[in-house]
Design a protein around this motif. Sequence first.
Motif, PDB file in Angstrom:
ATOM      1  N   ASN A 111       0.567  -1.507   0.298  1.00 39.14           N
ATOM      2  CA  ASN A 111      -0.218  -0.194   0.301  1.00 39.14           C
ATOM      3  C   ASN A 111       0.588   1.493   0.432  1.00 39.14           C
ATOM      4  O   ASN A 111       0.400   2.318   0.582  1.00 39.14           O
ATOM      5  CB  ASN A 111      -1.681   0.056   1.188  1.00 39.14           C
ATOM      6  CG  ASN A 111      -2.090  -0.998   1.107  1.00 39.14           C
ATOM      7  OD1 ASN A 111      -2.852  -1.562   0.081  1.00 39.14           O
ATOM      8  ND2 ASN A 111      -2.020  -1.758   2.456  1.00 39.14           N
ATOM      9  N   GLU A 112       2.248   0.995  -0.296  1.00 39.34           N
ATOM     10  CA  GLU A 112       3.022   2.227  -1.090  1.00 39.34           C
ATOM     11  C   GLU A 112       2.690   3.020  -2.100  1.00 39.34           C
ATOM     12  O   GLU A 112       3.540   2.572  -3.304  1.00 39.34           O
ATOM     13  CB  GLU A 112       4.537   1.646  -0.402  1.00 39.34           C
ATOM     14  CG  GLU A 112       4.312   1.663   0.574  1.00 39.34           C
ATOM     15  CD  GLU A 112       4.462   2.365   2.154  1.00 39.34           C
ATOM     16  OE1 GLU A 112       4.505   4.345   1.506  1.00 39.34           O
ATOM     17  OE2 GLU A 112       5.345   2.818   3.011  1.00 39.34           O
ATOM     18  N   THR A 113       2.311   3.404  -2.694  1.00 38.05           N
ATOM     19  CA  THR A 113       0.749   3.785  -3.917  1.00 38.05           C
ATOM     20  C   THR A 113       2.367   4.486  -4.677  1.00 38.05           C
ATOM     21  O   THR A 113       3.119   5.232  -5.504  1.00 38.05           O
ATOM     22  CB  THR A 113       0.009   4.154  -3.684  1.00 38.05           C
ATOM     23  OG1 THR A 113      -1.463   3.274  -3.417  1.00 38.05           O
ATOM     24  CG2 THR A 113      -0.627   4.609  -5.111  1.00 38.05           C
ATOM     25  N   GLU A 114       2.693   5.135  -3.531  1.00 38.49           N
ATOM     26  CA  GLU A 114       2.945   6.953  -4.178  1.00 38.49           C
ATOM     27  C   GLU A 114       4.973   6.313  -4.757  1.00 38.49           C
ATOM     28  O   GLU A 114       5.001   6.384  -5.924  1.00 38.49           O
ATOM     29  CB  GLU A 114       3.994   8.091  -3.322  1.00 38.49           C
ATOM     30  CG  GLU A 114       2.017   8.978  -2.827  1.00 38.49           C
ATOM     31  CD  GLU A 114       1.911  10.148  -4.479  1.00 38.49           C
ATOM     32  OE1 GLU A 114       2.385   9.408  -5.443  1.00 38.49           O
ATOM     33  OE2 GLU A 114       0.456   9.520  -4.114  1.00 38.49           O
ATOM     34  N   LYS A 115       4.907   5.276  -3.669  1.00 38.34           N
ATOM     35  CA  LYS A 115       6.778   4.783  -4.209  1.00 38.34           C
ATOM     36  C   LYS A 115       6.052   4.043  -5.141  1.00 38.34           C
ATOM     37  O   LYS A 115       7.473   3.357  -6.194  1.00 38.34           O
ATOM     38  CB  LYS A 115       6.566   4.038  -3.179  1.00 38.34           C
ATOM     39  CG  LYS A 115       7.401   5.341  -1.767  1.00 38.34           C
ATOM     40  CD  LYS A 115       7.632   4.262  -0.882  1.00 38.34           C
ATOM     41  CE  LYS A 115       7.878   5.158   0.399  1.00 38.34           C
ATOM     42  NZ  LYS A 115       8.506   4.390   1.494  1.00 38.34           N
ATOM     43  N   ALA A 116       4.855   3.440  -5.206  1.00 35.89           N
ATOM     44  CA  ALA A 116       4.896   2.005  -6.581  1.00 35.89           C
ATOM     45  C   ALA A 116       4.998   2.791  -7.926  1.00 35.89           C
ATOM     46  O   ALA A 116       5.847   2.849  -8.634  1.00 35.89           O
ATOM     47  CB  ALA A 116       3.609   1.705  -6.509  1.00 35.89           C
ATOM     48  N   LEU A 117       4.023   4.400  -7.745  1.00 31.88           N
ATOM     49  CA  LEU A 117       4.121   4.908  -8.984  1.00 31.88           C
ATOM     50  C   LEU A 117       5.968   5.255  -9.636  1.00 31.88           C
ATOM     51  O   LEU A 117       5.605   6.119 -10.466  1.00 31.88           O
ATOM     52  CB  LEU A 117       3.591   6.230  -8.774  1.00 31.88           C
ATOM     53  CG  LEU A 117       1.622   5.607  -8.277  1.00 31.88           C
ATOM     54  CD1 LEU A 117       0.792   6.931  -8.150  1.00 31.88           C
ATOM     55  CD2 LEU A 117       0.968   5.844 -10.280  1.00 31.88           C
ATOM     56  N   SER A 118       6.459   5.858  -8.454  1.00 31.01           N
ATOM     57  CA  SER A 118       7.560   6.499  -8.843  1.00 31.01           C
ATOM     58  C   SER A 118       8.703   5.130  -9.458  1.00 31.01           C
ATOM     59  O   SER A 118       9.454   5.882 -10.150  1.00 31.01           O
ATOM     60  CB  SER A 118       8.100   6.803  -7.416  1.00 31.01           C
ATOM     61  OG  SER A 118       9.703   7.153  -7.749  1.00 31.01           O
ATOM     62  N   ASP A 119       8.690   4.146  -9.293  1.00 29.59           N
ATOM     63  CA  ASP A 119       8.723   2.962  -9.704  1.00 29.59           C
ATOM     64  C   ASP A 119       8.754   2.607 -11.177  1.00 29.59           C
ATOM     65  O   ASP A 119       8.904   2.903 -12.330  1.00 29.59           O
ATOM     66  CB  ASP A 119       9.154   1.515  -8.774  1.00 29.59           C
ATOM     67  CG  ASP A 119      10.329   1.499  -8.275  1.00 29.59           C
ATOM     68  OD1 ASP A 119      11.180   2.552  -7.767  1.00 29.59           O
ATOM     69  OD2 ASP A 119      10.096   0.862  -6.852  1.00 29.59           O
ATOM     70  N   TYR A 120       7.802   3.498 -11.096  1.00 26.53           N
ATOM     71  CA  TYR A 120       6.980   3.131 -12.237  1.00 26.53           C
ATOM     72  C   TYR A 120       7.512   4.158 -13.467  1.00 26.53           C
ATOM     73  O   TYR A 120       7.204   3.255 -14.958  1.00 26.53           O
ATOM     74  CB  TYR A 120       5.671   1.971 -12.870  1.00 26.53           C
ATOM     75  CG  TYR A 120       4.298   1.371 -11.987  1.00 26.53           C
ATOM     76  CD1 TYR A 120       5.500   0.558 -12.723  1.00 26.53           C
ATOM     77  CD2 TYR A 120       3.876   0.939 -11.142  1.00 26.53           C
ATOM     78  CE1 TYR A 120       4.982  -0.867 -12.924  1.00 26.53           C
ATOM     79  CE2 TYR A 120       4.038  -0.054 -11.086  1.00 26.53           C
ATOM     80  CZ  TYR A 120       4.070  -1.715 -11.902  1.00 26.53           C
ATOM     81  OH  TYR A 120       3.773  -3.024 -11.529  1.00 26.53           O
ATOM     82  N   GLU A 121       7.369   4.904 -12.969  1.00 28.92           N
ATOM     83  CA  GLU A 121       7.671   6.264 -13.330  1.00 28.92           C
ATOM     84  C   GLU A 121       9.420   6.113 -13.923  1.00 28.92           C
ATOM     85  O   GLU A 121       9.333   6.108 -15.712  1.00 28.92           O
ATOM     86  CB  GLU A 121       7.676   7.597 -13.119  1.00 28.92           C
ATOM     87  CG  GLU A 121       6.681   8.051 -12.531  1.00 28.92           C
ATOM     88  CD  GLU A 121       5.481   8.549 -13.560  1.00 28.92           C
ATOM     89  OE1 GLU A 121       6.068   8.569 -14.341  1.00 28.92           O
ATOM     90  OE2 GLU A 121       4.114   8.419 -13.444  1.00 28.92           O
ATOM     91  N   VAL A 122       9.885   5.608 -13.062  1.00 32.12           N
ATOM     92  CA  VAL A 122      11.230   5.339 -14.134  1.00 32.12           C
ATOM     93  C   VAL A 122      11.491   4.692 -14.671  1.00 32.12           C
ATOM     94  O   VAL A 122      12.629   4.559 -16.260  1.00 32.12           O
ATOM     95  CB  VAL A 122      12.304   4.604 -12.408  1.00 32.12           C
ATOM     96  CG1 VAL A 122      13.951   4.563 -13.379  1.00 32.12           C
ATOM     97  CG2 VAL A 122      12.295   5.269 -11.815  1.00 32.12           C
ATOM     98  N   LEU A 123      10.869   3.512 -14.372  1.00 30.59           N
ATOM     99  CA  LEU A 123      10.480   1.803 -15.975  1.00 30.59           C
ATOM    100  C   LEU A 123       9.737   2.256 -17.315  1.00 30.59           C
ATOM    101  O   LEU A 123      10.796   2.638 -18.408  1.00 30.59           O
ATOM    102  CB  LEU A 123       9.387   1.083 -15.465  1.00 30.59           C
ATOM    103  CG  LEU A 123      10.015  -0.629 -15.719  1.00 30.59           C
ATOM    104  CD1 LEU A 123       9.013  -1.683 -14.953  1.00 30.59           C
ATOM    105  CD2 LEU A 123       8.808  -0.873 -17.141  1.00 30.59           C
ATOM    106  N   LEU A 124       9.246   3.174 -17.204  1.00 33.43           N
ATOM    107  CA  LEU A 124       8.607   3.679 -18.517  1.00 33.43           C
ATOM    108  C   LEU A 124       9.414   5.094 -19.642  1.00 33.43           C
ATOM    109  O   LEU A 124       9.346   5.081 -20.023  1.00 33.43           O
ATOM    110  CB  LEU A 124       7.347   4.445 -17.799  1.00 33.43           C
ATOM    111  CG  LEU A 124       5.723   3.468 -17.827  1.00 33.43           C
ATOM    112  CD1 LEU A 124       4.313   3.448 -17.105  1.00 33.43           C
ATOM    113  CD2 LEU A 124       6.266   2.635 -19.683  1.00 33.43           C
ATOM    114  N   SER A 125      10.216   5.388 -18.087  1.00 36.67           N
ATOM    115  CA  SER A 125      11.511   6.379 -18.736  1.00 36.67           C
ATOM    116  C   SER A 125      12.286   5.592 -19.206  1.00 36.67           C
ATOM    117  O   SER A 125      13.385   5.626 -20.737  1.00 36.67           O
ATOM    118  CB  SER A 125      12.081   7.418 -17.507  1.00 36.67           C
ATOM    119  OG  SER A 125      12.864   6.676 -16.805  1.00 36.67           O
ATOM    120  N   VAL A 126      12.193   4.082 -18.924  1.00 41.99           N
ATOM    121  CA  VAL A 126      13.658   3.349 -19.687  1.00 41.99           C
ATOM    122  C   VAL A 126      12.693   3.322 -21.298  1.00 41.99           C
ATOM    123  O   VAL A 126      13.422   2.520 -21.651  1.00 41.99           O
ATOM    124  CB  VAL A 126      14.260   2.721 -18.832  1.00 41.99           C
ATOM    125  CG1 VAL A 126      15.020   1.363 -19.671  1.00 41.99           C
ATOM    126  CG2 VAL A 126      14.933   2.987 -17.352  1.00 41.99           C
TER     127      VAL A 126
END
Length: 278
Positions: A111-126
């Motif tokens: 339930n750490e939604t903001e941290k999960a979103l942050s990882d997906y942002e990095v992943l999608l930047s790659v």
Amino acid sequence: MGRFVLSGMLWTLLAAVGGNVRAQTYEEMIEKSYDYVDRNDLPAAEECLKAAMRMEPGNRNNYALLTNLGTVQRRQGKLDDALVSYTAALNQQPKNEVVLSNRAELYTEMNETEKALSDYEVLLSVSPQNEDALFHRGLLHLGMQNLILAEADFEKILDLNKETVQGRLGYALLEKVRKNYDNCEAILNYLIGKRPEYWRLYEERAELYFLINKNGRAMADLNKVFAEEPDPSAELYVLRGRVKLAQYEKASAAIDFRKALSMGYDAETIEKLLKQTY
């Protein structure tokens, strides 16, 4: 439903290890970890992976062992330990798509939604065209009621791949949140007709049926999922428990809720559900 749903062990990273290990004992411990996972002895697999890294702490392939260690720990409900392992792997490979995806899924489960979103942002930047990352980011937006952002992610998936199941499933979930239940059911029925082997679809339809008080149909879908899914998620046990509770099968529902709790599901939620089984 959350993704959190997990979908098997991610051992593909270890393909790089075989030809490069220097010490046979390091390789032997990795092979033993495979064997223990195959036998579902996850504590033993965990110890083998740790032992391998102790043997060669400087091995450049340890990011792969850390990733698999995190997954083994996650399957045991050791979510905090899994987070440490995934983070250590990312310290070695900061933009590794598999590790970023694993940690994002773990953050979602925690339930750490903001941290999960942050990882997906990095992943999608790659990898901007990573359909799985777009889908899971869309689910997080959906859970936060950011329906416009969710729809944008699902639309992008469909732009990338007209045949995708994930894009259409995303729209089904969007319709569920909007309470357009007939539309949601129509999309899920269509997808199940196209991909009857994709068990996530039955899980989502079961939740829909539960929401509209068609609990017999919900249980029929859940029975299919549990018969085929080798590693049911905590969310699945909670959903089945809720359906059983609606069918006045309180003792059986309590078993499912306790199973979910043992897998790391939110204790406060389980406590409230268990009170309904007394």
